[in-house]
Design a protein around this motif. Structure first.
Motif, short mmCIF file in Angstrom:
data_model
loop_
_atom_site.label_atom_id
_atom_site.label_comp_id
_atom_site.label_asym_id
_atom_site.label_seq_id
_atom_site.Cartn_x
_atom_site.Cartn_y
_atom_site.Cartn_z
N THR A 238 0.80 -1.22 0.00
CA THR A 238 0.00 0.00 0.00
C THR A 238 0.84 1.27 0.00
OG1 THR A 238 -0.24 -0.08 2.41
CG2 THR A 238 -1.97 -1.13 1.13
N GLY A 239 1.22 1.71 -1.21
CA GLY A 239 1.86 3.02 -1.38
C GLY A 239 0.95 3.90 -2.23
N LEU A 240 1.08 5.19 -2.10
CA LEU A 240 0.30 6.10 -2.95
C LEU A 240 0.90 6.09 -4.36
CD1 LEU A 240 -0.21 9.27 -0.68
CD2 LEU A 240 -1.79 7.36 -1.07
N PRO A 241 0.05 6.04 -5.39
CA PRO A 241 0.59 6.11 -6.75
C PRO A 241 1.30 7.46 -6.94
CG PRO A 241 -1.77 5.60 -6.76
CD PRO A 241 -1.42 6.00 -5.37
N PHE A 242 2.19 7.57 -7.88
CA PHE A 242 3.00 8.76 -8.16
C PHE A 242 4.07 9.00 -7.09
CE2 PHE A 242 3.70 13.51 -7.86
CZ PHE A 242 4.67 13.53 -8.85
N TYR A 310 -0.97 7.22 -13.00
CA TYR A 310 0.34 6.75 -12.53
C TYR A 310 0.30 5.24 -12.31
CZ TYR A 310 0.90 11.74 -11.93
OH TYR A 310 0.95 13.08 -12.15
N GLY A 311 -0.34 4.53 -13.22
CA GLY A 311 -0.41 3.07 -13.13
C GLY A 311 -1.66 2.60 -12.42
N ASP A 312 -1.83 1.28 -12.40
CA ASP A 312 -3.04 0.69 -11.82
C ASP A 312 -3.00 0.78 -10.29
OD1 ASP A 312 -3.29 0.03 -14.45
OD2 ASP A 312 -4.08 -1.97 -14.05
N TYR A 313 -4.18 0.80 -9.71
CA TYR A 313 -4.24 0.81 -8.25
C TYR A 313 -5.50 0.11 -7.76
CZ TYR A 313 -7.42 4.84 -8.91
OH TYR A 313 -8.46 5.65 -9.28
N LEU A 338 -4.64 13.90 2.65
CA LEU A 338 -5.19 15.24 2.39
C LEU A 338 -4.19 16.05 1.58
CD1 LEU A 338 -6.78 16.02 5.87
CD2 LEU A 338 -8.02 15.84 3.70
N LYS A 339 -2.94 15.94 1.96
CA LYS A 339 -1.90 16.76 1.33
C LYS A 339 -1.56 16.28 -0.08
CE LYS A 339 0.52 20.11 2.70
NZ LYS A 339 0.45 21.06 3.73
N TYR A 340 -1.26 14.99 -0.20
CA TYR A 340 -0.68 14.51 -1.46
C TYR A 340 -1.68 13.90 -2.42
CZ TYR A 340 3.75 15.49 0.76
OH TYR A 340 4.79 16.14 1.38
N GLU A 341 -2.86 13.49 -1.94
CA GLU A 341 -3.87 12.92 -2.85
C GLU A 341 -5.14 13.76 -2.87
OE1 GLU A 341 -3.95 10.37 -5.03
OE2 GLU A 341 -1.85 9.85 -4.68
N LYS A 342 -5.19 14.77 -2.00
CA LYS A 342 -6.37 15.63 -1.90
C LYS A 342 -7.65 14.82 -1.64
CE LYS A 342 -3.66 19.04 -3.60
NZ LYS A 342 -2.43 19.00 -2.82
N ILE A 343 -7.51 13.77 -0.86
CA ILE A 343 -8.70 13.03 -0.47
C ILE A 343 -8.70 12.86 1.04
CG2 ILE A 343 -8.88 11.68 -2.63
CD1 ILE A 343 -7.85 9.35 -0.63
N ASP A 344 -9.90 12.66 1.61
CA ASP A 344 -10.01 12.48 3.05
C ASP A 344 -10.41 11.03 3.33
OD1 ASP A 344 -10.47 12.47 5.72
OD2 ASP A 344 -11.74 14.28 5.73
N VAL A 352 -4.14 2.89 -3.72
CA VAL A 352 -2.84 2.34 -3.33
C VAL A 352 -2.36 1.32 -4.35
CG1 VAL A 352 -3.06 2.66 -0.83
CG2 VAL A 352 -3.97 0.58 -1.87
N ARG A 353 -1.06 1.16 -4.42
CA ARG A 353 -0.44 0.14 -5.28
C ARG A 353 0.82 -0.37 -4.59
NH1 ARG A 353 2.94 1.89 -10.32
NH2 ARG A 353 4.16 0.20 -9.47
N PRO A 354 1.31 -1.55 -4.96
CA PRO A 354 2.56 -2.03 -4.36
C PRO A 354 3.74 -1.14 -4.77
CG PRO A 354 1.40 -3.83 -5.46
CD PRO A 354 0.75 -2.55 -5.89
N VAL A 355 4.59 -0.86 -3.82
CA VAL A 355 5.77 -0.03 -4.08
C VAL A 355 6.97 -0.64 -3.35
CG1 VAL A 355 4.67 2.20 -4.54
CG2 VAL A 355 5.05 1.49 -2.20
N VAL A 356 8.13 -0.52 -3.96
CA VAL A 356 9.32 -1.08 -3.34
C VAL A 356 9.56 -0.39 -2.00
CG1 VAL A 356 11.84 -1.20 -3.48
CG2 VAL A 356 10.45 -1.91 -5.42
N HIS A 357 9.80 -1.20 -0.97
CA HIS A 357 9.80 -0.65 0.38
C HIS A 357 11.07 -0.98 1.15
CE1 HIS A 357 8.15 0.86 4.06
NE2 HIS A 357 8.14 -0.31 4.66
#
Lengths: 585, 249
Positions: A238-242, A310-313, A338-344, A352-357
């Protein structure tokens, strides 16, 4: 006796994140007369430990047991963990976390004042200590502030270490670039502990900070230290796309659902148990990270994910938790959305999408953090002890940097005290290393190259994502292998635009890129030769785990720059938990 | 529809040119791009010589504070869309010496941080065998806000006193001292009084409140300083009247 003036110490720690600071305190406590220094390319509180959110595991409650934490860790790692290391880790974890408590870490609490614990993926009991959802931030600041009271701890802030100085098979210091001035300094040290973190920046979509370029791992590699289990790279589901910003696993521990485009809790189709309204440990959304990221990829191939710019999610749904619960337990998640996706997240689903962690692999160390080169130690994500095996469980890594940071500090201190004088050749070695930097990066190019640092980095990212991502096969890996070797060659000819000595971040970016290229080559080669699937390493052409051949750690040894490493294997230490099938749900 | 936006950057490269100058760059206007994304675009695609610090890209490491159109801001958490149609002027944080371009010298701040003894000073040392300190959620709440500082230094840039008096400890350092003073596990307030009551301490603050407005993490340093002034005044008089009698806490 050869002396190096003020830039001489007993133990030098490279990297000022959680592991580095814990190691520094351990050295100062082991023997206050030892001269200990921390050199880092950033100020300590900028280190990536700061971004960790969910928590730090350690058995503290009476309904939990050491035995169960060990078993969860070993099965979570798909039996590639060294079991003696896991036992030591789990046994020392509570003590280390209590020390953090005594140093002032603002742990979240139960109503009666006891430290609170929460559930986490792959863990059978609640044992994850947390400070809301800013656990890494609070641990790093607590360690940094605490380190200030230890007078012997000297710091070289914004010093970028460029090589280890090894003479006669013994590491005796480093060459470091002082970023503010561009001056190269020799720092002599009886022992060196590498605590520089992982190398997630080899991949395009990652939760990792810009600084996570595996510099210390590459330093060790070039000095002849083996890199262990490099093929095991963790995708966090669960990472934010982009932006790749991490949405902590704690969201799922608190009861969040993962939904596909049909609002269906798709994890039930992937051997992760039955969907229940409440979170159930070791099932569904609380399965381990590798399984969840792989399930996403399967859903994507079935066309059941959501398309985005920015890809599938997929959707992470927290709405049923309610505003008060989200504010209390997951304030940073709400702030980030709120800040980076402008959603609450109180009223909307989070994309969310898988991201290297996290990189499970790294510098091959023993249980005390020592490597095969005398005087070189490592701890934290940079190291591979290994307690994480083929897949790390969430909330084990913050504890790992405490336990093994402390162990490496103690071991490096003991070694430094026994260590003979510095070699008379040390300055000559440093001069050679300095000339090498001058020649590689500063001197005018003989042939004009059109390549740029950013251009090569982008090509590397594509290769790693497509060739060595969640699913791999021989063909994808071979393509990546050839391209990355070619990129290594091309990177040698990139001309820097910046010829200034003062804070030259183009120069440091060029060195970081070279580090990433070398480490990527080790990831690819290790992945190519491991013809089985285990934990985070999934080969579509070899879908089964093969204990007969690969119940073993891969060890990558560096050969010439621009050629693939040599891979050898070492046995996994099994004590009391023989390999079994890995079952969740 | 607007496709690009102008970023005007204050440059300073001491080896090449002794005085600062401004340079304009045209960058794509992408949705979701922060000011920092524009700077990394410039660095990667237009001009490799531009120097700035950044790391986490999620507002928690505190590296990327700069002046954006005259206001201190975290550039990773400030978005291009907030400044349409542009241009956006980026300068290094006010009140700090500049090393190069957007990179400031923070060594003085690091010294001040250490000076306030920002570590737990317990009434008596405990060993791990003694177990955890109990701390209720209410006791945690009493200082939690002050633990949230990321040392980004926006408050130092916003504070007019910092600009006039280089000895002033400044908002973040005093708030951090208070973070430990209000921690139920701590007994070090007396030691920190020595620093906070001294020249450059909390009483140099004129309570204008700019630091709290600039703080991206809502730490409220002004509130922390105001609370200190009440405690500190009491301590000051005690010390004056009873030279060795000031109560230990």
């Amino acid at each position: 006796m050869t002396r190096y003036g003020p830039d001489e110490c007993d133990v030098l720690i490279v990297g000022g994140g959680g592991a580095g600071l814990r190691a520094a305190i351990a050295v100062a406590e082991t023997d206050p007369t030892l001269r200990v220094a921390v050199a880092s390319k950033v100020y300590p509180m900028r280190s990536h430990t700061v971004s960790a959110e969910g928590g730090s595991a350690g058995v503290i409650k009476s309904n939990d047991s050491i035995e169960e934490h060990i078993y969860d860790t070993i099965s979570g790692g798909d039996w590639l963990c060294d079991q003696d290391a896991v036992e030591a880790f789990v046994n020392e974890a509570p003590k280390e976390l209590l020390r953090m408590e005594h140093w002032g870490c603002p742990w979240s609490r139960e109503p009666d004042g006891q430290v609170a614990v929460r559930s986490f993926g792959g863990m059978k009991n609640k044992r994850t200590w947390y400070a809301a959802d800013k656990t890494g931030f609070h641990m790093l600041h607590t360690l940094f502030q605490t380190s200030l009271k230890y007078e012997p701890v000297k710091r070289y802030d914004e010093y970028f270490v460029t090589s280890l100085l090894v003479d006669d098979g013994r590491c005796q210091g480093v060459l470091a670039l002082e970023m503010a001035t561009g001056q190269l300094h020799t720092i002599a040290a009886k022992s060196v502990i590498l605590c520089t973190g992982g190398f997630g920046k080899a991949f395009p979509f990652t939760t990792n900070a810009n600084i996570k370029t595996g510099d210390g791992v590459a330093l060790a590699y070039r000095a002849g230290v083996a890199l262990k289990d490099m093929e095991f790279v963790q995708y966090h589901p669960t990472g934010l796309p982009f932006t790749g910003i991490l949405i902590t696993e704690a969201t799922r521990a608190e009861g969040g659902f993962l939904l596909n485009k049909d609002d269906y809790r798709y994890l039930q189709d992937y051997n992760l148990g039955e969907p229940k309204p409440e979170p159930v440990l070791r099932t569904m959304e609380l399965g381990p990270r590798d399984r969840l990221s792989q399930a996403f990829e399967q859903e994507r191939l079935k066309g059941r994910t959501i398309k985005g710019p920015y890809g599938d999610y997929v959707h992470l749904d927290l709405r049923h938790l309610g505003e008060q619960h989200i504010n209390e337990r997951l304030p940073m998640v709400r702030e980030l959305c709120l800040k980076y996706e402008k959603i609450d997240p109180v009223t909307e689903c989070i994309p969310v999408r898988p991201v290297v962690h996290y990189t499970m692999g790294g510098i091959h160390t023993d249980i005390m953090g020592a490597t095969n080169v005398a005087g070189v130690y490592a701890a934290g994500e940079a190291a591979c002890v290994s307690i994480n095996g083929a897949n790390r469980l969430g909330s084990n890594s913050l504890t790992e940097l405490l336990v093994f940071g402390a162990r490496a500090g103690q071991a490096a201190a003991a070694y430094a005290k026994e260590s003979p004088d510095f070699s008379p050749r040390l300055q000559a070695l440093a001069d050679d290393a300095a000339q090498d930097i001058e020649k590689t990066w500063i001197a005018p190019r003989s042939k004009r190259s059109k390549d740029t640092i950013a251009g090569i980095r982008k090509e590397l990212h594509n290769q790693m994502e497509n060739g060595a991502g969640i699913y791999r096969d021989a063909k994808s890996l071979q393509t990546a292998r050839e391209t990355v070797l070619e990129l290594q060659e091309r990177a040698q000819h990139v001309a820097l635009q910046d010829t200034s000595y003062t804070f030259n971040t183009e120069l440091t970016a060029a060195i970081e890129l070279r580090n990433l290229l070398e480490l990527s080559s080790a990831i690819i080669e290790s992945a190519l030769q491991r013809t089985e699937s285990r934990g985070s390493h999934q080969r579509t052409d070899h879908p089964k785990r093969d204990d007969e051949k690969f119940m073993a750690h891969s060890l990558a040894y560096r050969t010439e720059y621009g050629t693939a490493p040599r891979i050898e294997y070492a046995p996994v230490t099994i004590t009391r938990w023989p390999p079994k099938e890995r079952v969740y749900g | 529809m607007q496709k690009t936006i102008t970023i005007q950057v204050k440059r300073y490269i001491p080896e090449k040119q002794p005085t600062p100058f401004y340079q304009d760059y045209e960058v794509p206007l992408e949705t979701k791009w922060g000011v920092l994304d524009a700077l990394t675009y410039i660095k990667d695609e237009l001009d490799g010589t531009l120097a700035f610090r950044w790391s986490c890209h999620m507002g928690v490491c505190g590296s990327c504070g700069m002046m954006v159109n005259g206001q201190p801001a975290l550039t990773c958490a400030t978005f291009l869309e907030e400044y349409l149609p542009g241009p956006i002027c980026i300068e290094p944080l006010d009140h700090f010496p500049v090393i190069r371009d957007l990179v400031i010298d923070t060594d003085a701040f690091m010294g001040k941080l250490k000076y306030v003894k920002p570590w737990l000073i317990p009434a008596e040392e405990r060993s791990v065998d003694d177990g955890e300190n109990r701390q209720t959620p209410a006791e945690l709440a009493a200082f939690k806000q002050y633990t949230l500082c990321i040392n980004c230094l926006l408050c130092y840039s916003a504070c007019p006193v910092v600009g006039l008096n280089e000895d002033f400890l400044g908002p973040a350092a005093i708030a951090l001292a208070q973070r430990y003073n209000y921690d139920s596990r701590d007994a070090g307030q007396t030691q920190r009084h020595d620093v906070l009551l001294d020249h450059g301490g909390a009483f140099d603050c004129t309570l204008i409140g700019e630091c709290s407005r600039a703080c991206p993490k809502h730490v409220d340093p002004t509130g922390a300083i105001q609370r200190y002034k009440a405690d500190g005044a009491m301590e000051f008089w005690k010390r004056l009247l009873l030279p060795r009698g000031a109560a230990k806490r």
